[in-house]
Design a protein around this motif. Structure first.
Motif, PDB file in Angstrom:
ATOM      1  N   SER A  28       0.804  -1.222   0.000  1.00  0.00           N
ATOM      2  CA  SER A  28       0.000   0.000   0.000  1.00  0.00           C
ATOM      3  C   SER A  28       0.839   1.276   0.000  1.00  0.00           C
ATOM      4  CB  SER A  28      -0.931  -0.001   1.210  1.00  0.00           C
ATOM      5  OG  SER A  28      -0.165  -0.060   2.411  1.00  0.00           O
ATOM      6  N   HIS A  29       2.156   1.147   0.256  1.00  0.00           N
ATOM      7  CA  HIS A  29       3.022   2.342   0.253  1.00  0.00           C
ATOM      8  C   HIS A  29       4.475   1.886   0.155  1.00  0.00           C
ATOM      9  CE1 HIS A  29       4.673   2.164   4.477  1.00  0.00           C
ATOM     10  NE2 HIS A  29       3.770   1.192   4.478  1.00  0.00           N
ATOM     11  N   ASN A  45      -0.435  -1.200   7.366  1.00  0.00           N
ATOM     12  CA  ASN A  45      -1.348  -0.128   7.748  1.00  0.00           C
ATOM     13  C   ASN A  45      -2.762  -0.400   7.240  1.00  0.00           C
ATOM     14  OD1 ASN A  45      -1.667   1.649   5.027  1.00  0.00           O
ATOM     15  ND2 ASN A  45       0.381   0.738   5.144  1.00  0.00           N
ATOM     16  N   THR A  46      -3.670   0.482   7.603  1.00  0.00           N
ATOM     17  CA  THR A  46      -5.093   0.261   7.318  1.00  0.00           C
ATOM     18  C   THR A  46      -5.448   0.351   5.841  1.00  0.00           C
ATOM     19  OG1 THR A  46      -5.490   2.606   7.796  1.00  0.00           O
ATOM     20  CG2 THR A  46      -5.856   1.027   9.590  1.00  0.00           C
ATOM     21  N   MET A  47      -4.474   0.724   4.996  1.00  0.00           N
ATOM     22  CA  MET A  47      -4.738   0.750   3.555  1.00  0.00           C
ATOM     23  C   MET A  47      -4.392  -0.576   2.884  1.00  0.00           C
ATOM     24  SD  MET A  47      -6.055   3.659   3.333  1.00  0.00           S
ATOM     25  CE  MET A  47      -6.178   3.924   1.558  1.00  0.00           C
ATOM     26  N   ASP A  48      -3.897  -1.546   3.660  1.00  0.00           N
ATOM     27  CA  ASP A  48      -3.637  -2.877   3.127  1.00  0.00           C
ATOM     28  C   ASP A  48      -4.950  -3.656   3.098  1.00  0.00           C
ATOM     29  OD1 ASP A  48      -0.780  -2.801   2.687  1.00  0.00           O
ATOM     30  OD2 ASP A  48      -0.579  -2.689   4.869  1.00  0.00           O
ATOM     31  N   LEU A  49      -5.701  -3.470   2.029  1.00  0.00           N
ATOM     32  CA  LEU A  49      -7.046  -4.034   1.902  1.00  0.00           C
ATOM     33  C   LEU A  49      -7.109  -5.018   0.736  1.00  0.00           C
ATOM     34  CD1 LEU A  49      -9.044  -0.699   2.398  1.00  0.00           C
ATOM     35  CD2 LEU A  49      -8.573  -2.456   4.117  1.00  0.00           C
ATOM     36  N   GLY A  50      -8.272  -5.598   0.540  1.00  0.00           N
ATOM     37  CA  GLY A  50      -8.435  -6.584  -0.525  1.00  0.00           C
ATOM     38  C   GLY A  50      -7.894  -7.929  -0.081  1.00  0.00           C
ATOM     39  N   SER A  51      -6.883  -8.425  -0.789  1.00  0.00           N
ATOM     40  CA  SER A  51      -6.271  -9.718  -0.432  1.00  0.00           C
ATOM     41  C   SER A  51      -4.756  -9.550  -0.316  1.00  0.00           C
ATOM     42  CB  SER A  51      -6.621 -10.776  -1.487  1.00  0.00           C
ATOM     43  OG  SER A  51      -6.164 -12.045  -1.087  1.00  0.00           O
ATOM     44  N   PRO A  52      -4.275  -8.829   0.716  1.00  0.00           N
ATOM     45  CA  PRO A  52      -2.840  -8.522   0.845  1.00  0.00           C
ATOM     46  C   PRO A  52      -2.056  -9.672   1.471  1.00  0.00           C
ATOM     47  CG  PRO A  52      -4.013  -7.540   2.669  1.00  0.00           C
ATOM     48  CD  PRO A  52      -5.057  -8.241   1.814  1.00  0.00           C
ATOM     49  N   PHE A  53      -2.166 -10.857   0.899  1.00  0.00           N
ATOM     50  CA  PHE A  53      -1.532 -12.036   1.476  1.00  0.00           C
ATOM     51  C   PHE A  53      -0.741 -12.780   0.397  1.00  0.00           C
ATOM     52  CE2 PHE A  53      -5.633 -11.366   3.651  1.00  0.00           C
ATOM     53  CZ  PHE A  53      -5.140 -10.966   4.883  1.00  0.00           C
ATOM     54  N   LYS A  54       0.271 -13.509   0.845  1.00  0.00           N
ATOM     55  CA  LYS A  54       1.155 -14.210  -0.085  1.00  0.00           C
ATOM     56  C   LYS A  54       0.419 -15.319  -0.827  1.00  0.00           C
ATOM     57  CE  LYS A  54       5.728 -16.357  -0.322  1.00  0.00           C
ATOM     58  NZ  LYS A  54       6.929 -16.751   0.457  1.00  0.00           N
ATOM     59  N   THR A  78     -12.000  -5.779   4.134  1.00  0.00           N
ATOM     60  CA  THR A  78     -12.716  -4.521   3.886  1.00  0.00           C
ATOM     61  C   THR A  78     -12.292  -3.410   4.837  1.00  0.00           C
ATOM     62  OG1 THR A  78     -14.529  -5.241   5.337  1.00  0.00           O
ATOM     63  CG2 THR A  78     -14.711  -5.741   2.976  1.00  0.00           C
ATOM     64  N   GLN A  79     -11.787  -3.762   6.031  1.00  0.00           N
ATOM     65  CA  GLN A  79     -11.331  -2.739   6.966  1.00  0.00           C
ATOM     66  C   GLN A  79     -10.520  -3.386   8.093  1.00  0.00           C
ATOM     67  OE1 GLN A  79     -14.527  -0.717   8.917  1.00  0.00           O
ATOM     68  NE2 GLN A  79     -15.342  -2.534   9.904  1.00  0.00           N
ATOM     69  N   TRP A  80      -9.763  -2.538   8.796  1.00  0.00           N
ATOM     70  CA  TRP A  80      -8.979  -2.975   9.958  1.00  0.00           C
ATOM     71  C   TRP A  80      -9.496  -2.267  11.211  1.00  0.00           C
ATOM     72  CZ3 TRP A  80      -5.253  -6.720   9.789  1.00  0.00           C
ATOM     73  CH2 TRP A  80      -4.792  -7.099   8.531  1.00  0.00           C
ATOM     74  N   GLN A  81      -9.356  -2.938  12.338  1.00  0.00           N
ATOM     75  CA  GLN A  81      -9.736  -2.370  13.632  1.00  0.00           C
ATOM     76  C   GLN A  81      -8.578  -2.495  14.611  1.00  0.00           C
ATOM     77  OE1 GLN A  81     -13.423  -3.908  15.148  1.00  0.00           O
ATOM     78  NE2 GLN A  81     -14.583  -3.412  13.317  1.00  0.00           N
ATOM     79  N   GLU A  82      -8.659  -1.736  15.699  1.00  0.00           N
ATOM     80  CA  GLU A  82      -7.647  -1.757  16.763  1.00  0.00           C
ATOM     81  C   GLU A  82      -6.259  -1.369  16.235  1.00  0.00           C
ATOM     82  OE1 GLU A  82      -8.588  -2.181  19.826  1.00  0.00           O
ATOM     83  OE2 GLU A  82     -10.642  -2.719  19.288  1.00  0.00           O
ATOM     84  N   PHE A  83      -6.204  -0.334  15.395  1.00  0.00           N
ATOM     85  CA  PHE A  83      -4.923   0.134  14.871  1.00  0.00           C
ATOM     86  C   PHE A  83      -4.395   1.283  15.731  1.00  0.00           C
ATOM     87  CE2 PHE A  83      -8.580   1.667  12.478  1.00  0.00           C
ATOM     88  CZ  PHE A  83      -8.557   3.025  12.789  1.00  0.00           C
ATOM     89  N   TYR A  84      -3.119   1.661  15.496  1.00  0.00           N
ATOM     90  CA  TYR A  84      -2.521   2.782  16.222  1.00  0.00           C
ATOM     91  C   TYR A  84      -3.048   4.070  15.597  1.00  0.00           C
ATOM     92  CZ  TYR A  84       1.011   5.788  18.335  1.00  0.00           C
ATOM     93  OH  TYR A  84       1.638   6.773  19.047  1.00  0.00           O
ATOM     94  N   ASP A  85      -3.809   4.845  16.374  1.00  0.00           N
ATOM     95  CA  ASP A  85      -4.584   5.936  15.782  1.00  0.00           C
ATOM     96  C   ASP A  85      -3.989   7.323  16.026  1.00  0.00           C
ATOM     97  OD1 ASP A  85      -5.035   6.180  18.456  1.00  0.00           O
ATOM     98  OD2 ASP A  85      -7.187   5.742  18.372  1.00  0.00           O
ATOM     99  N   GLY A  93      -2.814   5.919   5.554  1.00  0.00           N
ATOM    100  CA  GLY A  93      -3.105   4.739   6.361  1.00  0.00           C
ATOM    101  C   GLY A  93      -2.623   4.911   7.785  1.00  0.00           C
ATOM    102  N   GLN A  94      -3.230   4.176   8.702  1.00  0.00           N
ATOM    103  CA  GLN A  94      -2.826   4.202  10.106  1.00  0.00           C
ATOM    104  C   GLN A  94      -2.176   2.860  10.458  1.00  0.00           C
ATOM    105  OE1 GLN A  94      -6.818   5.865  11.338  1.00  0.00           O
ATOM    106  NE2 GLN A  94      -5.521   7.066  12.684  1.00  0.00           N
ATOM    107  N   ILE A  95      -1.243   2.905  11.377  1.00  0.00           N
ATOM    108  CA  ILE A  95      -0.341   1.782  11.624  1.00  0.00           C
ATOM    109  C   ILE A  95      -1.055   0.614  12.287  1.00  0.00           C
ATOM    110  CG2 ILE A  95       1.733   1.079  12.885  1.00  0.00           C
ATOM    111  CD1 ILE A  95       2.709   3.971  12.590  1.00  0.00           C
ATOM    112  N   LEU A  96      -0.798  -0.592  11.751  1.00  0.00           N
ATOM    113  CA  LEU A  96      -1.341  -1.815  12.352  1.00  0.00           C
ATOM    114  C   LEU A  96      -0.384  -2.323  13.430  1.00  0.00           C
ATOM    115  CD1 LEU A  96      -2.583  -3.831   9.231  1.00  0.00           C
ATOM    116  CD2 LEU A  96      -3.819  -2.141  10.602  1.00  0.00           C
ATOM    117  N   THR A  97      -0.947  -2.858  14.494  1.00  0.00           N
ATOM    118  CA  THR A  97      -0.151  -3.476  15.549  1.00  0.00           C
ATOM    119  C   THR A  97      -0.556  -4.939  15.672  1.00  0.00           C
ATOM    120  OG1 THR A  97      -1.641  -3.158  17.442  1.00  0.00           O
ATOM    121  CG2 THR A  97      -0.311  -1.261  16.747  1.00  0.00           C
TER     122      THR A  97
END
Length: 548
Positions: A28-29, A45-54, A78-85, A93-97
């Motif tokens: 995503s960046h 981050n929260t912009m890693d959407l769709g199917s961001p998997f190997k 479709t979305q992420w929750q509990e990210f670093y806001d 995008g906001q950082i995933l933990t």
């Protein structure tokens, strides 16, 4: 940092509905990195959407049954929750933990989580322990290249800053939540008279001192997370009082009336302002069913399934007519070549199992609710605990057919007289039975009943008689005893068509398990006999709750 390690490219993910893990790929960046053992890894981050998997799959998806197996998983985030806001990357995008969770379109709720954050930093060779620890923290804690993201380092180190880097004094905020007393019916099923019911539980949220930047509402069941709602509407973040509504369903589209009543339900609201958060939690008190306690309901909206648990109290009513075996005419016995029964050939346990099977069969069906088709299944348990009024199962032979009836519990004048004069009984007419009416065989009305058709008829009769308790609880005794306006109330005779009665429906139309038909044949087409949607709605409505 309380949110745990920052997640990077190469992190390991799992889905609670899959059976194999997959690796996260960050595309995503290309700017935000964490230094990792001499290499740089992109921050997830929260912009890693769709199917961001190997591999782009978690194996088989348990939410998509296919025969004896399941369909292959094809994740769609479709979305992420509990990210670093407290910070935003250059791609917005906001950082995933490692505590972040993703919602898949198939589940419709957070179901993908991290089992490893992807970082492998170690202290360099020759470093002292203090130097190694400092280097470890600089790599594993949330920190990107300050030259590329100058604002981010400040945010992650705590505090809020203006464009010149000067700290901004944090404003205060306060929030409170309270229950609005109400009644609640899952899916908002209307009452018998058409009166609308509350589909939502209602709460009042009050924000004071300053408006909120954002708000999150969490529901806990017995202390475990059950439902999350990120509030984004600006009207809900302003100063003052706001109404929040919840349909009672969890993150995975599940609702269980028994669990809802029996378990502790807590509601917590959290608001944020300038990076500072305030929370308030309450517990739902005095939750109780205000209708019948012999029925519970479980709804899975994501897979469109409704399961009703029905508790009946079937008792052994013994047998009738066994002593009449010698009264069967020789002519009749010679014709059918059957010996008159002197013993009860079908015991109570078998009759009970047939009755339970019949109730489940004729009250289970496909049904549409608010534009969606649900698979409605009835599960029946025989018990004396929190069950319907008891009803006896009777074996009858060597006599005229005995009728079945179920006036149910006393709730009004009609049901009081019905309980005095009408027995609560479901009858299996078996063996030699003498019928009235035409006698083309010249056997004085005698027939010999046995086999599958006799068992199927008993199942249907059980479903009909137990259905009287359901109809009476939903629409009243007159609605039940008049068989949904298809029979007389006192004589219990089918109404003629000119009197408002019904003709026996021709195939392939369904046969209403609760109606009388004025040309009703003796042998039913049992595979067309079903409870009708209006009666199924009533069965759901009987799970009405009151919240004080």
């Amino acid at each position: 940092m309380s949110t745990g390690h920052v997640v990077v490219d190469g992190a390991i993910c799992k889905c609670q509905f899959g059976d194999v893990p997959d690796v996260l790929v960050v595309k995503s960046h290309q700017k935000g990195y964490i230094n990792d053992d001499g290499a740089k890894k992109l921050i997830a981050n929260t912009m890693d959407l769709g199917s961001p998997f190997k591999a782009k799959t978690f194996g088989q998806c348990k939410l998509q049954p296919m025969g004896s197996s399941f369909k292959p998983c094809m994740p769609m985030i479709t979305q992420w929750q509990e990210f670093y806001d407290k910070a935003i990357l250059s791609n917005q995008g906001q950082i995933l933990t490692e505590k972040s969770k993703a919602t898949c379109a198939i589940a419709g709720a957070p179901c993908v989580e991290f089992t490893w954050h992807g970082q492998t930093a170690e202290g360099g060779v020759g470093n002292t322990k203090e130097e190694a620890d400092e280097e470890m923290q600089s790599q594993l804690n949330p920190l990107v290249n300050p030259n590329e993201e100058p604002f981010l380092a400040q945010e992650l180190n705590g505090g809020t800053f203006d464009d010149t880097g000067k700290p901004i004094e944090k404003r205060k905020i306060n929030v409170q939540i309270e229950t609005i007393k109400t009644t609640f019916v899952p899916l908002g099923i209307a009452a018998f008279d058409g009166k609308e019911e509350n589909e939502y539980l209602k709460f009042k949220i009050k924000i004071s001192e300053n408006p909120a930047d954002k708000m999150k509402i969490k529901v806990f069941q017995n202390g475990e997370p059950y439902y999350n709602n990120d509030i984004k509407e600006s009207s809900m973040l302003s100063l003052g009082e706001h109404e929040w509504k919840w349909d009672g369903f969890g993150d995975y589209g599940d609702y269980d009336s028994k669990s809802f009543v029996d378990n502790d339900i807590a509601i917590e609201v959290t608001v944020w302002l300038d990076g500072h958060e305030e929370s308030h939690r309450i517990t739902l008190e005095n939750k109780k069913s205000i209708k019948e306690d012999w029925v519970d309901i479980s709804i899975q909206k994501n897979i469109k399934e409704i399961i009703v648990n029905l508790r009946v109290n079937l008792k052994d009513g013994g047998s009738k007519g066994l002593s009449n075996a010698h009264k069967i005419p020789i002519l009749v016995k010679n014709h059918f070549k059957k010996t008159a029964l002197r013993d009860q050939t079908i015991g109570f346990e078998t009759l009970k199992d047939l009755a339970l099977e019949g109730i489940a069969k004729h009250w289970s069906r496909k049904i549409r609710i608010k534009g969606s088709e649900f698979d409605f299944k009835v599960r029946v348990v025989n018990t004396a605990t929190k069950s319907m009024d008891d009803i006896k199962l009777v074996y009858n032979t060597n006599s005229r057919p005995l009728g079945s009836s179920n006036p149910g519990s006393i709730s009004d004048l009609n049901s009081m007289f019905a309980n005095i004069f009408v027995p609560e009984v479901i009858v299996m007419n078996f063996g030699y039975i003498k019928h009235k009416g035409e006698d083309p065989l010249g056997l004085d009305g005698w027939r010999y009943l046995e086999g599958t058709i006799t068992s199927d008829n008993f199942k249907y009769v059980a479903a009909h008689e137990i259905g009287h308790s359901l109809l009476k609880a939903y629409g009243g005794s007159s609605h039940s005893y008049a068989h949904k306006k298809s029979s007389t109330l006192l004589t219990q005779n089918p109404l003629k068509e000119e009197e408002g009665g019904y003709l026996y429906p021709e195939a392939p139309d369904e046969i209403d398990v609760m109606k009388y038909y004025n040309d009703d044949p003796y042998f039913y087409d049992f595979n067309r006999v079903f409870a009708q949607p209006e009666d199924i709605y009533g069965l759901i409505w009987l799970n009405k709750l009151k919240i004080k």
